[in-house]
Structure formats: structure tokens, C-alpha cells
Design an enzyme around this catalytic site. Sequence first.
Site, short mmCIF file in Angstrom:
data_model
loop_
_atom_site.label_atom_id
_atom_site.label_comp_id
_atom_site.label_asym_id
_atom_site.label_seq_id
_atom_site.Cartn_x
_atom_site.Cartn_y
_atom_site.Cartn_z
N LYS A 13 0.89 -1.39 -0.18
CA LYS A 13 0.15 0.27 -0.16
C LYS A 13 1.22 1.30 -0.08
CE LYS A 13 -1.92 -1.03 4.15
NZ LYS A 13 -0.77 -2.18 4.24
N ARG A 88 -8.92 0.49 9.09
CA ARG A 88 -9.16 -0.70 9.69
C ARG A 88 -9.53 -1.54 10.35
NH1 ARG A 88 -2.60 0.17 9.25
NH2 ARG A 88 -1.55 -1.64 9.81
N ARG A 127 12.22 -5.18 4.68
CA ARG A 127 12.23 -4.13 4.99
C ARG A 127 13.14 -3.11 5.14
NH1 ARG A 127 6.47 -1.37 5.19
NH2 ARG A 127 6.13 -2.90 7.48
N ARG A 160 11.80 -1.53 11.33
CA ARG A 160 10.21 -0.99 12.03
C ARG A 160 10.63 -2.13 12.89
NH1 ARG A 160 5.88 0.14 8.64
NH2 ARG A 160 4.97 -0.63 9.89
N ARG A 171 0.05 -8.84 13.17
CA ARG A 171 -0.13 -7.99 12.66
C ARG A 171 -1.28 -8.72 11.68
NH1 ARG A 171 4.73 -4.89 11.05
NH2 ARG A 171 3.14 -3.83 9.58
P1 AP5 Z 1 4.70 -1.60 1.89
O1 AP5 Z 1 3.71 -0.68 0.77
O2 AP5 Z 1 5.69 -0.48 3.07
O3 AP5 Z 1 3.72 -2.07 2.57
P2 AP5 Z 1 2.40 -1.78 3.56
O4 AP5 Z 1 1.43 -2.48 2.49
O5 AP5 Z 1 2.33 -0.44 3.36
O6 AP5 Z 1 3.31 -2.24 4.40
P3 AP5 Z 1 2.75 -2.15 6.00
O7 AP5 Z 1 3.45 -2.80 7.04
O8 AP5 Z 1 3.51 -0.31 5.85
O9 AP5 Z 1 1.42 -1.79 6.60
P4 AP5 Z 1 0.70 -2.14 7.52
O10 AP5 Z 1 -0.73 -1.89 7.42
O11 AP5 Z 1 0.93 -2.96 8.58
O12 AP5 Z 1 1.93 -0.97 7.84
P5 AP5 Z 1 1.19 0.88 8.95
O13 AP5 Z 1 2.35 1.68 9.30
O14 AP5 Z 1 -0.09 1.34 8.83
O15 AP5 Z 1 5.79 -3.14 1.22
C1 AP5 Z 1 6.39 -3.92 2.11
C2 AP5 Z 1 8.17 -4.10 1.83
O16 AP5 Z 1 7.29 -4.80 0.47
C3 AP5 Z 1 8.83 -2.96 1.23
O17 AP5 Z 1 10.34 -3.90 1.89
C4 AP5 Z 1 8.32 -3.08 -0.57
O18 AP5 Z 1 10.00 -2.73 -0.72
C5 AP5 Z 1 8.66 -4.32 -0.43
N1 AP5 Z 1 7.12 -4.40 -1.54
C6 AP5 Z 1 6.34 -4.33 -1.94
N2 AP5 Z 1 5.61 -4.43 -2.83
C7 AP5 Z 1 6.13 -5.20 -3.70
C8 AP5 Z 1 5.88 -5.63 -4.64
N3 AP5 Z 1 4.57 -5.47 -5.48
N4 AP5 Z 1 6.65 -7.12 -5.06
C9 AP5 Z 1 7.55 -6.97 -4.37
N5 AP5 Z 1 8.26 -6.35 -2.97
C10 AP5 Z 1 7.55 -5.25 -2.47
O19 AP5 Z 1 0.67 0.41 10.68
C11 AP5 Z 1 1.26 0.70 11.30
C12 AP5 Z 1 0.56 0.46 13.14
O20 AP5 Z 1 0.24 1.20 13.45
C13 AP5 Z 1 -0.35 -0.58 13.02
O21 AP5 Z 1 0.20 -2.23 13.40
C14 AP5 Z 1 -1.10 -0.33 14.27
O22 AP5 Z 1 -0.89 -0.71 15.78
C15 AP5 Z 1 -0.90 1.35 13.95
N6 AP5 Z 1 -2.20 1.55 13.06
C16 AP5 Z 1 -1.62 2.46 11.55
N7 AP5 Z 1 -3.05 2.23 11.35
C17 AP5 Z 1 -3.86 2.36 12.36
C18 AP5 Z 1 -6.02 2.30 12.36
N8 AP5 Z 1 -6.00 3.16 11.10
N9 AP5 Z 1 -6.05 1.79 13.68
C19 AP5 Z 1 -5.70 1.52 14.40
N10 AP5 Z 1 -4.52 1.26 14.20
C20 AP5 Z 1 -3.29 1.89 13.24
#
Ligand code: AP5
Length: 213
Positions: A13, A88, A127, A160, A171
Site C-alpha cells: 500500500k 482498519r 523491509r 521497523r 499483525r
Molecule cells: P509496503 O509498501 O511498505 O507495504 P504496506 O502495505 O504499506 O505495509 P505496512 O507494513 O506499512 O502496512 P501496515 O498496514 O501494517 O503498517 P502501518 O504503518 O499502516 O511494502 C512492504 C515491503 O515490501 C517493502 O520492503 C517494499 O519494498 C516491498 N514491496 C512492496 N511492493 C512489492 C511488490 N509488488 N513486490 C515485492 N516487494 C514489494 O501500521 C503500523 C501500525 O500502526 C499498526 O500495526 C497499528 O498498530 C497502527 N495503526 C496504523 N493505522 C492504524 C489504524 N487505522 N487503526 C489502528 N491502528 C493503526
Amino acid sequence: MILVLLGPPGSGKGTQAKKLVTDRKWPQLSTGDMLRGAISRGTQLGLEAKSFMDKGALVPDEVVIGLIRERTQESDCQQGFILDGFPRTVPQAQALDKMLSERGKQVDRTVLFEIDDSELVSRLSGRRTCGNCGAMFHVETARPKTEGKCDQCGHPLTHRDDDRPEVIQKRLSVYHQQTAPVAEYYRSTGKLRSIDASTSPTEVAHALQDALK
Ligand code: AP5
């Protein structure tokens, strides 16, 4: 365009949202980035959020809803924005609909990134992120030119805290229990498009462009 990117951790994403920011100039609103920003600034909100994030649990709905309510009122969001990692939970999706309808707006499109859990563990554990400009790398599939340094700004890359294997599993389980129902919420409104997120970043970008037509 008010666009929601929905999908499990590591589904890409953030990677695709950053491409859209460059191509379409829509701001990316990532609740994860906002919370990590609060943690690095040492605010009270950051301290509270950290205890949930380190365990792989979701931060309480009212906290993230408040962040989005404030952020979407800023001037750069008036022509649209990309929501990355929000909503979420179904209550977050309902709160978003309510706040947008009070402003005469609505979610235009939701795109679900579909991918098996088995592929996500290696994506997340490898990552590396630049704490300065937010650029993203992977130790095997998207290596920086100089190990440990950001290609764009030279800042050291970080791993991270929640990208440790035991937290990744938590997660993923939280995603299936609490976030997968959000896809059904949007499916029932006819706004959901699903894309295959297991292909290369370029192929995913093309699929995303098609889903936005
Ligand atoms: P990346 O693009 O970073 O993936 P992502 O889907 O953005 O993954 P995240 O881990 O950031 O999502 P998340 O939803 O768990 O974390 P968030 O920060 O929102 O890609 C990942 C890796 O894969 C990279 O190395 C990239 O290079 C590689 N890659 C990408 N595309 C690829 C492809 N096509 N092929 C191969 N490799 C690829 O949330 C973190 C924490 O914050 C949560 O656990 C929660 O505690 C809190 N939080 C955040 N939002 C909320 C909410 N709305 N409600 C409650 N808690 C929340």
C-alpha cells in the site's frame, strides 16, 4: 478523488501510495506514518500508540479517527487524498463515511491489495525505511545502492520495530480479524476493486491504475 488503499501489512500500500503522490499529486495520509511521527517526537499520543504498535495490535479507533479528522481538514486535502492504512476497522470506516458526508464528500474508490500471508513475512522482515524522507527498500528485492543508506537522501535506513517475525504474525492475525471485514463493508457499497498485489511493483501499479478508471 478520495481513495482508500486496503490490504494486509506488507501488501505494498505504502509503495503504491508514494507512486500516486508523484504521478497524481494527491497527498498520502498514512496513519502508521502519523503515529510513528508522534512516537519519534515523544508526544503523549506517541507514547500511548507505541504500546499497541510494538505488540502488533491496533491503536484505539478514537485516536486514529481524530488524526484523520484533523488531517483531512488541511488545505492540501481539499481536492482529494489517499488513505493508506485507514480505515482498519468497521467503526473507523463508519466514522470516515460520517465525517465525509458532513462535508458533502464521500469515499470514491477502495482498492483491496490481495496477497497470501506466506509472501508477506519475507517482504516485511526485509523491509528497510528511510527515517528522513520515507523512501522504502528491501534487503533482497529493492536494495539501496549503498548498504544501509538511503539512495535519495543518504540518511541511515532503519528496520521497523514491528517488522520482527513474532509481531508480523500478530499483525497478520489482527488484519484477518479486524480489517478484512472493512473490505466487505466497501464491497456492499459497490466501491471496492481488488487487485493482485503479489506481482512486481510495476505490475501492481498498472493494476491500480486500471482499478482507478
Ligand atoms: P509496503 O509498501 O511498505 O507495504 P504496506 O502495505 O504499506 O505495509 P505496512 O507494513 O506499512 O502496512 P501496515 O498496514 O501494517 O503498517 P502501518 O504503518 O499502516 O511494502 C512492504 C515491503 O515490501 C517493502 O520492503 C517494499 O519494498 C516491498 N514491496 C512492496 N511492493 C512489492 C511488490 N509488488 N513486490 C515485492 N516487494 C514489494 O501500521 C503500523 C501500525 O500502526 C499498526 O500495526 C497499528 O498498530 C497502527 N495503526 C496504523 N493505522 C492504524 C489504524 N487505522 N487503526 C489502528 N491502528 C493503526
